[in-house]
Design a protein around this motif. Structure first.
Motif, PDB file in Angstrom:
ATOM      1  N   ILE A   6       0.846  -1.206   0.000  1.00 47.80           N
ATOM      2  CA  ILE A   6       0.000   0.000   0.000  1.00 47.80           C
ATOM      3  C   ILE A   6       0.881   1.256   0.000  1.00 47.80           C
ATOM      4  N   PHE A   7       2.002   1.205   0.720  1.00 48.13           N
ATOM      5  CA  PHE A   7       2.891   2.375   0.806  1.00 48.13           C
ATOM      6  C   PHE A   7       3.585   2.652  -0.528  1.00 48.13           C
ATOM      7  N   LEU A   8       4.040   1.577  -1.201  1.00 49.47           N
ATOM      8  CA  LEU A   8       4.880   1.776  -2.391  1.00 49.47           C
ATOM      9  C   LEU A   8       4.117   1.726  -3.715  1.00 49.47           C
ATOM     10  N   ALA A   9       3.017   0.987  -3.767  1.00 51.67           N
ATOM     11  CA  ALA A   9       2.449   0.661  -5.084  1.00 51.67           C
ATOM     12  C   ALA A   9       1.217   1.474  -5.465  1.00 51.67           C
ATOM     13  N   ASP A  10       1.021   1.591  -6.779  1.00 54.87           N
ATOM     14  CA  ASP A  10      -0.199   2.192  -7.323  1.00 54.87           C
ATOM     15  C   ASP A  10      -1.273   1.120  -7.501  1.00 54.87           C
ATOM     16  N   ARG A  11      -0.812  -0.123  -7.558  1.00 57.31           N
ATOM     17  CA  ARG A  11      -1.719  -1.211  -7.888  1.00 57.31           C
ATOM     18  C   ARG A  11      -1.157  -2.469  -7.266  1.00 57.31           C
ATOM     19  N   ILE A  12      -2.037  -3.311  -6.728  1.00 60.17           N
ATOM     20  CA  ILE A  12      -1.600  -4.571  -6.124  1.00 60.17           C
ATOM     21  C   ILE A  12      -2.157  -5.724  -6.951  1.00 60.17           C
ATOM     22  N   LEU A  13      -1.274  -6.633  -7.371  1.00 59.57           N
ATOM     23  CA  LEU A  13      -1.710  -7.858  -8.035  1.00 59.57           C
ATOM     24  C   LEU A  13      -1.714  -8.958  -6.984  1.00 59.57           C
ATOM     25  N   VAL A  14      -2.844  -9.614  -6.810  1.00 59.82           N
ATOM     26  CA  VAL A  14      -2.904 -10.720  -5.856  1.00 59.82           C
ATOM     27  C   VAL A  14      -2.773 -12.019  -6.641  1.00 59.82           C
ATOM     28  N   PHE A  15      -1.718 -12.780  -6.281  1.00 62.78           N
ATOM     29  CA  PHE A  15      -1.452 -14.056  -6.949  1.00 62.78           C
ATOM     30  C   PHE A  15      -2.021 -15.200  -6.134  1.00 62.78           C
ATOM     31  N   GLY A  16      -2.517 -16.216  -6.831  1.00 61.62           N
ATOM     32  CA  GLY A  16      -2.785 -17.505  -6.210  1.00 61.62           C
ATOM     33  C   GLY A  16      -1.568 -18.379  -6.427  1.00 61.62           C
ATOM     34  N   ALA A  17      -1.574 -19.589  -5.854  1.00 63.82           N
ATOM     35  CA  ALA A  17      -0.477 -20.533  -6.053  1.00 63.82           C
ATOM     36  C   ALA A  17      -1.011 -21.766  -6.784  1.00 63.82           C
ATOM     37  N   PRO A  18      -0.348 -22.215  -7.849  1.00 59.88           N
ATOM     38  CA  PRO A  18       0.767 -21.601  -8.566  1.00 59.88           C
ATOM     39  C   PRO A  18       0.384 -20.250  -9.183  1.00 59.88           C
ATOM     40  N   ALA A  19       1.434 -19.459  -9.526  1.00 64.89           N
ATOM     41  CA  ALA A  19       1.217 -18.061  -9.905  1.00 64.89           C
ATOM     42  C   ALA A  19       0.147 -17.896 -10.974  1.00 64.89           C
ATOM     43  N   ARG A  20      -0.894 -17.236 -10.603  1.00 63.91           N
ATOM     44  CA  ARG A  20      -1.946 -16.814 -11.525  1.00 63.91           C
ATOM     45  C   ARG A  20      -2.599 -15.593 -10.910  1.00 63.91           C
ATOM     46  N   LEU A  21      -3.188 -14.759 -11.738  1.00 64.62           N
ATOM     47  CA  LEU A  21      -3.738 -13.508 -11.220  1.00 64.62           C
ATOM     48  C   LEU A  21      -5.132 -13.749 -10.653  1.00 64.62           C
ATOM     49  N   MET A  22      -5.283 -13.476  -9.342  1.00 69.42           N
ATOM     50  CA  MET A  22      -6.598 -13.647  -8.705  1.00 69.42           C
ATOM     51  C   MET A  22      -7.377 -12.342  -8.713  1.00 69.42           C
TER      52      MET A  22
END
Ligand code: ADP
Ligand code: MG
Length: 265
Positions: free
Chosen positions: A215-231
């Protein structure tokens, strides 16, 4: 410098990961996926955080972004071109800051900060001067000739930040860069990092398990599931870090998504 634009007028993303897949063969012969049909884009100059469960393939993805590992399927494009071409033609323009400092113990802070420049073939005098300027910028003016063993953990991580910025990178990858530090040191370093970063026209991909850091550094957060995929992708309003109600809401949402996307153990 302007990003290339397509006929439709939309800028080519700085980074584009398209249907990436990567598996590893285990000792028992079974293939285990680290990255599973992962797609996302990052615009030039954007700060994007990646959060996800441990073992979600985040570090493997960064290896692929540096051209150190290759995907089994899909592609990674930088400025619309395959990452392997970018890495070959623009040596050292993608840099990474690790959790552990990875400094060479026999080299001074100045020589460590100059490693990326050496890879780029910059002449010794110039690389020493550039590295010295970056050590000044991270607050290590008096420690240029110190060996890593003579520096605290926070100071060593400052050398790493100098090393990552010195080659004038187009993409900086952070892999849990502040996770090994105590809270007070990590908070100061994140602040100093952000100030330095904002003075560059660089793109940042920030892997972190700290949602506060995201939250401090980013404009946008990508939440990954495992194995890596965009949730999910969550936009971070610029006032989110100061506004407790907004940051709590983002934290709840991210935690819920991470719990839902964790690999079944
Ligand atoms: N060189 C390798 N050989 C076999 N398996 C690997 C290798 N590198 C990573 N993996 C596996 O890939 C998965 C993702 O690892 P990693 O990217 O390190 O996760 P994280 O999201 O915590 O950074 C893990 O299951 C890990 O065991
Ligand atoms: Mg990792």
């Amino acid at each position: 410098m302007f990003a290339a634009t397509s006929a439709a007028g939309t800028a080519t993303p700085k980074l584009s990961v398209e249907h990436a897949r990567k598996s590893f063969r285990q000792a028992n012969g079974a293939d285990v996926a680290a990255i599973a049909d992962l797609s996302f884009t990052v615009r030039a100059g954007e700060y994007v955080a990646i959060v996800g469960p441990t073992g979600a393939g985040k570090s493997v993805l960064l290896d692929c972004l540096l051209g150190l590992k290759t995907l089994d399927a899909g592609q990674i494009l930088i400025d619309g071109r395959p990452v392997q071409n970018f890495v070959r033609e623009k040596k050292g323009h993608i840099t990474r800051i690790f959790q552990e400092d990875r400094l060479l113990p026999w080299l001074s802070a100045n020589d460590n900060a100059a490693i990326g420049l050496q890879m780029q073939g910059v002449a010794e005098k110039e690389r020493r001067a550039t590295a010295a300027r970056w050590l000044d910028a991270v607050g290590l003016s008096s420690f240029k000739e110190a060996l890593p063993s003579e520096l605290s953990g926070g100071m060593r991580q400052r050398v790493n930040i100098a090393r990552a910025f010195a080659p004038d990178p187009e993409l900086v990858l952070l892999d849990e860069a502040f996770s090994a530090l105590d809270d007070v040191t990590a908070t100061r370093l994140r602040q100093d990092f952000k100030t330095l970063a904002q003075a560059q026209s660089t793109t940042f991909l920030i892997v972190t398990h700290s949602i506060d850091e995201a939250i401090f550094l980013a404009d946008r957060i990508l939440v990954f599931g495992a194995p890596a995929r965009l949730m999910a992708e969550i936009a971070v309003p610029s006032r989110a870090f100061e506004d407790r109600a907004i940051s709590d809401q983002i934290k709840d949402e991210v935690r819920r998504l991470i719990a839902a996307g964790a690999r079944v153990q």
